[in-house]
Design a protein around this motif. Structure first.
Motif, PDB file in Angstrom:
ATOM      1  N   GLU A   1     -34.997  13.261   3.416  1.00 24.30           N
ATOM      2  CA  GLU A   1     -35.557  12.472   2.329  1.00 24.30           C
ATOM      3  C   GLU A   1     -36.380  13.295   1.380  1.00 24.30           C
ATOM      4  O   GLU A   1     -36.631  12.887   0.257  1.00 24.30           O
ATOM      5  N   GLY A   2     -36.841  14.451   1.825  1.00 24.25           N
ATOM      6  CA  GLY A   2     -37.764  15.209   0.998  1.00 24.25           C
ATOM      7  C   GLY A   2     -37.073  15.873  -0.164  1.00 24.25           C
ATOM      8  O   GLY A   2     -35.897  16.246  -0.101  1.00 24.25           O
ATOM      9  N   ASN A   3     -37.802  16.055  -1.281  1.00 21.95           N
ATOM     10  CA  ASN A   3     -37.261  16.802  -2.386  1.00 21.95           C
ATOM     11  C   ASN A   3     -37.433  18.275  -2.084  1.00 21.95           C
ATOM     12  O   ASN A   3     -37.956  18.677  -1.064  1.00 21.95           O
ATOM     13  N   GLY A   4     -37.001  19.127  -2.997  1.00 19.56           N
ATOM     14  CA  GLY A   4     -37.010  20.553  -2.712  1.00 19.56           C
ATOM     15  C   GLY A   4     -38.381  21.089  -2.417  1.00 19.56           C
ATOM     16  O   GLY A   4     -38.574  21.867  -1.491  1.00 19.56           O
TER      17      GLY A   4
ATOM     18  N   LEU B   1     -41.008  19.483  -1.346  1.00 17.68           N
ATOM     19  CA  LEU B   1     -41.557  18.964  -0.098  1.00 17.68           C
ATOM     20  C   LEU B   1     -40.964  19.696   1.085  1.00 17.68           C
ATOM     21  O   LEU B   1     -41.645  20.049   2.035  1.00 17.68           O
ATOM     22  N   ALA B   2     -39.668  19.902   1.042  1.00 13.37           N
ATOM     23  CA  ALA B   2     -39.020  20.618   2.144  1.00 13.37           C
ATOM     24  C   ALA B   2     -39.566  22.009   2.264  1.00 13.37           C
ATOM     25  O   ALA B   2     -39.807  22.528   3.357  1.00 13.37           O
ATOM     26  N   LYS B   3     -39.806  22.625   1.089  1.00 12.58           N
ATOM     27  CA  LYS B   3     -40.342  23.973   1.106  1.00 12.58           C
ATOM     28  C   LYS B   3     -41.761  23.986   1.648  1.00 12.58           C
ATOM     29  O   LYS B   3     -42.148  24.839   2.438  1.00 12.58           O
ATOM     30  N   GLY B   4     -42.559  22.944   1.236  1.00 12.26           N
ATOM     31  CA  GLY B   4     -43.937  22.890   1.691  1.00 12.26           C
ATOM     32  C   GLY B   4     -44.037  22.665   3.181  1.00 12.26           C
ATOM     33  O   GLY B   4     -44.944  23.115   3.841  1.00 12.26           O
ATOM     34  N   ALA B   5     -43.083  21.898   3.737  1.00  7.55           N
ATOM     35  CA  ALA B   5     -43.115  21.639   5.175  1.00  7.55           C
ATOM     36  C   ALA B   5     -42.669  22.824   5.959  1.00  7.55           C
ATOM     37  O   ALA B   5     -42.990  22.958   7.113  1.00  7.55           O
TER      38      ALA B   5
ATOM     39  N   TRP C   1     -45.704  13.110   8.383  1.00  7.79           N
ATOM     40  CA  TRP C   1     -44.772  12.362   7.538  1.00  7.79           C
ATOM     41  C   TRP C   1     -43.906  13.309   6.709  1.00  7.79           C
ATOM     42  O   TRP C   1     -42.710  13.067   6.522  1.00  7.79           O
ATOM     43  N   SER C   2     -44.507  14.381   6.189  1.00  7.15           N
ATOM     44  CA  SER C   2     -43.760  15.345   5.383  1.00  7.15           C
ATOM     45  C   SER C   2     -42.652  15.998   6.196  1.00  7.15           C
ATOM     46  O   SER C   2     -41.509  16.126   5.731  1.00  7.15           O
ATOM     47  N   LYS C   3     -42.972  16.401   7.424  1.00  4.93           N
ATOM     48  CA  LYS C   3     -41.956  17.027   8.276  1.00  4.93           C
ATOM     49  C   LYS C   3     -40.876  16.024   8.660  1.00  4.93           C
ATOM     50  O   LYS C   3     -39.688  16.357   8.705  1.00  4.93           O
TER      51      LYS C   3
ATOM     52  N   TYR D   1     -47.859  20.094   0.819  1.00  3.64           N
ATOM     53  CA  TYR D   1     -46.713  19.315   1.269  1.00  3.64           C
ATOM     54  C   TYR D   1     -45.919  18.653   0.138  1.00  3.64           C
ATOM     55  O   TYR D   1     -44.916  17.985   0.405  1.00  3.64           O
ATOM     56  N   GLY D   2     -46.350  18.852  -1.112  1.00  2.00           N
ATOM     57  CA  GLY D   2     -45.657  18.232  -2.227  1.00  2.00           C
ATOM     58  C   GLY D   2     -45.401  19.210  -3.349  1.00  2.00           C
ATOM     59  O   GLY D   2     -45.225  20.401  -3.132  1.00  2.00           O
ATOM     60  N   SER D   3     -45.388  18.705  -4.570  1.00  2.00           N
ATOM     61  CA  SER D   3     -45.132  19.523  -5.753  1.00  2.00           C
ATOM     62  C   SER D   3     -46.395  19.610  -6.597  1.00  2.00           C
ATOM     63  O   SER D   3     -47.372  18.888  -6.368  1.00  2.00           O
ATOM     64  N   ASP D   4     -46.359  20.496  -7.618  1.00  4.64           N
ATOM     65  CA  ASP D   4     -47.508  20.622  -8.509  1.00  4.64           C
ATOM     66  C   ASP D   4     -47.761  19.318  -9.260  1.00  4.64           C
ATOM     67  O   ASP D   4     -48.908  18.937  -9.494  1.00  4.64           O
ATOM     68  N   ASP D   5     -46.686  18.649  -9.672  1.00  9.69           N
ATOM     69  CA  ASP D   5     -46.842  17.375 -10.373  1.00  9.69           C
ATOM     70  C   ASP D   5     -47.499  16.329  -9.482  1.00  9.69           C
ATOM     71  O   ASP D   5     -48.346  15.547  -9.919  1.00  9.69           O
ATOM     72  N   GLU D   6     -47.089  16.306  -8.205  1.00 14.06           N
ATOM     73  CA  GLU D   6     -47.683  15.348  -7.275  1.00 14.06           C
ATOM     74  C   GLU D   6     -49.155  15.673  -7.035  1.00 14.06           C
ATOM     75  O   GLU D   6     -49.998  14.777  -6.949  1.00 14.06           O
TER      76      GLU D   6
END
Length: 327
Positions: A318-321, A323-327, A309-311, A133-138
Motif C-alpha cells: 500500500e505504501g508509496n515510493g 514510504l517504502a523507502k522510509g520503512a 503501520w508504515s512497515k 516514514y513518509g515524504s517531504d510533502d507529508e
C-alpha cells in the motif's frame, strides 16, 4: 554537561521537563513567586504573556506559499482532528457534569480535558515521523497544524458544543498575536526567520510558568486516568485520521497515525481558557494534569504505532515510493 541531549531523549522533553520543574516549585514552594517578586515572579506567573509571544512567533514562522499537496494533506488531518474533538465534546456535554467528575477513578475528567487532549496534534512529532516514514510533502503538512496551537480551536469546539460561551472579542484576542505574526512573516522573509527561530526557545519558559499552576499531588491522583486518556486519544482520533488520510489525503494511513498525538502546547489550554471563563478555574488543574499525562503517553506510543503501520503498509503493497523507502 549534556543537559540538552538528556532532555531531548525524553519524548516531548523540551516541554515536559520544565513543566515538571515548575510543578515541583508550585507543589513545595507555592509562594516562591511572591517571595522573590520582580522578574522571578514574572517568570513563574507569566504563562499568558509568554504564550502570547510564542503564538506570535509561531504565526511568523508559517510560509503561506505551501504546495497544494501540503495544503490538502494538512487540511485533511487538521479538519478531521477538530471534527473528532467536536463530536467527543458533544457527547461529553450530555454525559458529564459541568464541573467534571469529582469522585472515583474518573475524578478530574471533564469536557475541557477531553477537548484539550484531542483537538491539537504534536506538529513537531508528526513532522519528525513523516520525515522518516513518509515524504517531504507529508512532513510539510505540519504547517496548518500550527493553526491548532493555542486556545482558539478549543474555544470554538467548547462554544459550538454548548460547553461554554465566549464573547466575540475573546475569539479575536485568542488568535490576534498569531495572525499579526503570520502577516509580518509573510511580508518579510527576514522577519519570518528572525521570529520563527524563537518558537522552540520559548517552549521551556511557558512550560515552566505553566508548571507553576500544577500541584503534583493532582497529577498523582489522575495518573492512571491520564494514561487511559492518552490511549483513548490515539484510538478515537487515530482511526478517523487513518481513514481520512487514505481516502481524502491520498496517503496510506501512516500520516493519520502520526497525527494522533496530543500536542505539548495543549497542556496550556485549560489554564488559558480558565482565565477567560472563571467557571473553568476549579477544573483547570486536573484538566492540565490529564492533558500533560496524555502528551507523554501519546509521545511514546504514536512513534511506535507509526513505524508498525508504515512497515505493514509497505509489506502489503500500500505504501508509496517514499514510504517504502522510509520503512
Amino acid at each position: 554537561m549534556k543537559i540538552k541531549q538528556a532532555v531531548d531523549r525524553i519524548p516531548g522533553g523540551l516541554m515536559l521537563v520544565p513543566l515538571f520543574l515548575g510543578a515541583l516549585c508550585h507543589t513545595f514552594f507555592p509562594g516562591a513567586g511572591k517571595y522573590f517578586g520582580s522578574f522571578t515572579n514574572g517568570l513563574i506567573t507569566g504563562t499568558v504573556p509568554i504564550l502570547a509571544v510564542w503564538f506570535f512567533c509561531m504565526g511568523a514562522g508559517i510560509d503561506v506559499r505551501a504546495t497544494g499537496t501540503v495544503l490538502r494533506k494538512s487540511g485533511t488531518l487538521v479538519l478531521t482532528k477538530i471534527a473528532v474533538a467536536w463530536v467527543v465534546a458533544m457527547i461529553a456535554v450530555n454525559m458529564l457534569p459541568v464541573e467534571g467528575i469529582t469522585k472515583g477513578f474518573f475524578a478530574g475528567l471533564s469536557t475541557l480535558a477531553l477537548v484539550a487532549a484531542m483537538d491539537m496534534t504534536n506538529g513537531g512529532l508528526y513532522a519528525a515521523l513523516m520525515k522518516q516514514y513518509g515524504s517531504d510533502d507529508e512532513a510539510g503538512a505540519f504547517v496548518l497544524m500550527s493553526i491548532e496551537s493555542g486556545p482558539l480551536v478549543s474555544m470554538i469546539i467548547l462554544g459550538s458544543s454548548g460547553a461554554a460561551s465566549f464573547e466575540p472579542q475573546l475569539f479575536v484576542g485568542a488568535v490576534l498575536p498569531f495572525l499579526v505574526g503570520f502577516v509580518l512573516g509573510n511580508l518579510d522573509t527576514e522577519l519570518r526567520g528572525f521570529f520563527g527561530q524563537a518558537t522552540q526557545t520559548m517552549i521551556p519558559f511557558f512550560a515552566f510558568a505553566l508548571g507553576n499552576t500544577i500541584d503534583l499531588f493532582v497529577i498523582g491522583k489522575t495518573g492512571f486516568l491520564g494514561i487511559g486518556l492518552g490511549v483513548v486519544v490515539i484510538i478515537i482520533t487515530g482511526i478517523p485520521l487513518i481513514l481520512a488520510d487514505k481516502f481524502i489525503g491520498g496517503g496510506n494511513g501512516t500520516a493519520g497515525i502520526a497525527a494522533s498525538s496530543t500536542a505539548g502546547a495543549a497542556v496550556s489550554n485549560p489554564v488559558i481558557i480558565a482565565t477567560m471563563k472563571p467557571e473553568f478555574a476549579a477544573i483547570a488543574p486536573a484538566a492540565t494534569a490529564l492533558v500533560a499525562t496524555s502528551v507523554i503517553v501519546t509521545s511514546v506510543l504514536v512513534p511506535m504505532l507509526t513505524a508498525w503501520w508504515s512497515k505493514r503498509s509497505a509489506s502489503g503493497g500500500e505504501g508509496n515510493g517514499s514510504l517504502a523507502k522510509g520503512a
